[in-house]
Motif scaffolding. Structure first.
Motif, PDB file in Angstrom:
ATOM      1  N   ILE A 176       0.836  -1.189   0.000  1.00  0.00           N
ATOM      2  CA  ILE A 176       0.000   0.000   0.000  1.00  0.00           C
ATOM      3  C   ILE A 176       0.879   1.250   0.000  1.00  0.00           C
ATOM      4  N   GLY A 177       0.491   2.223  -0.803  1.00  0.00           N
ATOM      5  CA  GLY A 177       1.240   3.464  -0.866  1.00  0.00           C
ATOM      6  C   GLY A 177       0.682   4.362  -1.938  1.00  0.00           C
ATOM      7  N   PRO A 178       1.275   5.521  -2.147  1.00  0.00           N
ATOM      8  CA  PRO A 178       0.787   6.453  -3.177  1.00  0.00           C
ATOM      9  C   PRO A 178       0.948   5.867  -4.573  1.00  0.00           C
ATOM     10  N   ASN A 179       0.158   6.401  -5.482  1.00  0.00           N
ATOM     11  CA  ASN A 179       0.210   5.945  -6.869  1.00  0.00           C
ATOM     12  C   ASN A 179       1.558   6.327  -7.479  1.00  0.00           C
ATOM     13  N   PRO A 180       2.363   5.349  -7.904  1.00  0.00           N
ATOM     14  CA  PRO A 180       3.661   5.691  -8.507  1.00  0.00           C
ATOM     15  C   PRO A 180       3.477   6.509  -9.782  1.00  0.00           C
ATOM     16  N   ALA A 181       4.393   7.394 -10.039  1.00  0.00           N
ATOM     17  CA  ALA A 181       4.335   8.201 -11.259  1.00  0.00           C
ATOM     18  C   ALA A 181       4.427   7.288 -12.487  1.00  0.00           C
ATOM     19  N   PRO A 182       3.667   7.585 -13.533  1.00  0.00           N
ATOM     20  CA  PRO A 182       3.777   6.773 -14.751  1.00  0.00           C
ATOM     21  C   PRO A 182       5.173   6.865 -15.338  1.00  0.00           C
ATOM     22  N   PRO A 183       5.617   5.859 -16.057  1.00  0.00           N
ATOM     23  CA  PRO A 183       6.910   5.946 -16.736  1.00  0.00           C
ATOM     24  C   PRO A 183       6.941   7.160 -17.661  1.00  0.00           C
ATOM     25  N   PRO A 184       8.088   7.777 -17.823  1.00  0.00           N
ATOM     26  CA  PRO A 184       8.157   9.006 -18.625  1.00  0.00           C
ATOM     27  C   PRO A 184       7.793   8.801 -20.090  1.00  0.00           C
ATOM     28  N   GLU A 185       7.818   7.560 -20.563  1.00  0.00           N
ATOM     29  CA  GLU A 185       7.490   7.296 -21.968  1.00  0.00           C
ATOM     30  C   GLU A 185       5.997   7.338 -22.244  1.00  0.00           C
ATOM     31  N   GLU A 186       5.172   7.447 -21.206  1.00  0.00           N
ATOM     32  CA  GLU A 186       3.720   7.452 -21.408  1.00  0.00           C
ATOM     33  C   GLU A 186       3.289   8.764 -22.057  1.00  0.00           C
ATOM     34  N   ALA A 187       2.485   8.666 -23.094  1.00  0.00           N
ATOM     35  CA  ALA A 187       2.019   9.856 -23.806  1.00  0.00           C
ATOM     36  C   ALA A 187       0.943  10.571 -23.000  1.00  0.00           C
ATOM     37  N   ARG A 188       0.998  11.877 -23.031  1.00  0.00           N
ATOM     38  CA  ARG A 188      -0.002  12.669 -22.324  1.00  0.00           C
ATOM     39  C   ARG A 188      -0.733  13.629 -23.260  1.00  0.00           C
ATOM     40  N   ILE A 189      -0.442  13.529 -24.548  1.00  0.00           N
ATOM     41  CA  ILE A 189      -1.019  14.485 -25.502  1.00  0.00           C
ATOM     42  C   ILE A 189      -2.519  14.317 -25.669  1.00  0.00           C
ATOM     43  N   HIS A 190      -3.040  13.126 -25.294  1.00  0.00           N
ATOM     44  CA  HIS A 190      -4.478  12.907 -25.500  1.00  0.00           C
ATOM     45  C   HIS A 190      -5.322  13.817 -24.617  1.00  0.00           C
ATOM     46  N   ARG A 191      -4.702  14.511 -23.687  1.00  0.00           N
ATOM     47  CA  ARG A 191      -5.448  15.404 -22.811  1.00  0.00           C
ATOM     48  C   ARG A 191      -5.469  16.839 -23.336  1.00  0.00           C
ATOM     49  N   HIS A 192      -4.807  17.094 -24.448  1.00  0.00           N
ATOM     50  CA  HIS A 192      -4.649  18.470 -24.910  1.00  0.00           C
ATOM     51  C   HIS A 192      -5.139  18.611 -26.348  1.00  0.00           C
TER      52      HIS A 192
END
Length: 442
Positions: free
Chosen positions: A119-135
């Protein structure tokens, strides 16, 4: 299931909940060295509790993908065997999006994670994950350019390791299934799959013949990649080619290849959206592995735009992956949209044929190449694994893991018939009549 002790036993219970199956089809090795699962099953290693934490926060394909890309999970053996086992288990064996866990399943998973101190905080996604779908608006020119850059601008040298000298990133056309033999003189990898380059050249030549290319013709190559089709068509058929791509890195290498081949007078490579091409008409248009980036809603406009660029009697060949299980909208939280092809959409063969016909184009021929893409992907995976250290050095460990994961999973998808790939040949009305028989180009 073979019982285990230590963390692996509880880990197997947690994974069974996520997969929706009573028994896991894998041999799990946990961070404490304990093991659980069938002794002869493919091995998957959980290197840390963080892997389970990722799955807890995103219980499904996304959590598992993040754990693999980040290195929290390892698949050290035959990745095809591991995926084959997974694809036959529980929710992975069911068509459609990964079904979410029920409240009861979530509660059981949470209790298991507590016992494993995961149990713990949500780990940050790997840096290779695309985030452009939000913009931005989906399939706007700006967002499409960002999506293409995410996938293709990862380094030409990296792609050369995977694709080989042909630099063709689409389904090859094979005469047999011998992709594992090697030939000499393949560069740093010590051998390239025999027939891969020949199979790609065979595909390029097939497209040229289907389009009926003749010296002096003017051809548009939509999504031209690294210029392989343009080079083949200009060199062997004497045509002038305009190639358009949204990838700056692709365009730079395509221009260099054209210059090295002495074909700069015949090949014009542009960083340009197909929607901005204004200098038609063209005698023929090739679209090889590009329309998957267009999107379902934009497909009628795509067809209309290409038709307007064709001269009367001109032919268009659309080579694209299809979804064989019926029309579907991509799950934005699945692996492919997040890591591989942001905003990519496969549509069915029927949808594409309807769009082309509705757009005023006559269907001349449809050829299904599904088994050929499975062979192509297996050859690419082998090249990647044979050149693993260099691939990691050229990009990142995470990026190399993404390509290994997506190409292996895609190969199995083609082999299972979930996805297909089809060449659809169409013609704009007017001009010369097409050949009486398709034997003129096969």
């Amino acid at each position: 299931m073979t019982k285990g002790t230590g963390a692996a036993s509880r880990l197997a219970q947690a994974l069974a909940i996520v997969l929706g199956t009573a028994e896991i089809p894998l041999r799990l090795v946990a961070w404490d060295g304990s093991e659980a699962g069938p002794p002869d099953a493919p091995i998957v290693k959980f290197r840390s509790r963080r892997a389970l934490r990722r799955i807890l926060w995103s219980p499904g394909q996304l959590g598992l993908s993040r754990a693999y890309v980040s290195g929290d999970i390892e698949a050290p053996g035959d990745i095809f065997a591991a995926f084959t086992a997974l694809s036959s288990a529980g929710k992975f064996a069911e068509p459609g999006p990964f079904k979410p866990l029920t409240p009861a399943e979530l509660w059981t998973l949470l209790r298991t994670a507590v016992r494993l101190r995961a149990i713990g905080p949500n780990p940050a996604p790997p840096p290779e994950e695309a985030r452009i779908h939000r913009h931005g608006r989906r399939h706007s020119k700006r967002r499409d350019a960002a999506a293409i850059s995410h996938h293709y601008d990862v380094g030409n040298d990296f792609y050369a390791l995977v694709l080989g000298p042909s630099m063709v990133y689409s389904c090859a056309v094979w005469t047999d299934g011998q992709t594992d033999a090697v030939t000499a003189g393949s560069g740093s990898g010590g051998g390239l799959p025999a027939g891969l380059d020949a199979a790609q050249e065979r595909k390029l030549d097939l497209v040229c013949r289907k389009l009926g290319l003749k010296p002096g013709m003017r051809v548009l190559d939509v999504g031209c990649g690294w210029g392989s089709f343009a080079l083949h068509a200009a060199k062997h058929y004497g045509v002038d080619v305009v190639g358009v791509t949204l990838s700056t890195e692709q365009a730079l290498l395509a221009r260099k290849r054209a210059a090295d081949a002495g074909l700069t007078e015949s090949i014009d490579i542009r960083v340009q959206d197909y929607r901005d091409v204004e200098d038609g008409p063209f005698d023929a248009i090739s679209s090889i592995g590009m329309s998957e980036h267009v999107g379902r809603e934009q497909t009628p406009h795509y067809v209309s735009r290409l038709r307007s660029l064709l001269r009367p009697g001109g032919r268009l060949l659309n080579h694209a992956i299809s979804w064989n299980a019926g029309p579907t909208n991509p799950d934005p939280d699945s692996f492919i949209p997040r890591y591989v092809f942001p905003d990519g959409e496969m549509i069915s063969l029927g949808e594409m044929v309807t769009a082309l016909e509705s757009g005023g184009l006559e269907i001349l021929d449809v050829e299904a190449l599904r088994p050929h893409y499975a062979l192509t992907l297996r050859a690419w995976v082998r090249r990647l694994e044979d050149n693993w250290d260099e691939a990691v050095a050229l990009t990142s460990l995470g990026r190399a893991r993404i390509w290994r994961l997506y190409m292996a999973a895609s190969a199995l998808g083609f082999e299972a018939g979930l996805t297909g790939v089809n060449q659809i040949l169409v013609q704009r009305a007017g001009g010369d009549e097409p050949p009486l028989r398709r034997t003129d180009w096969v």
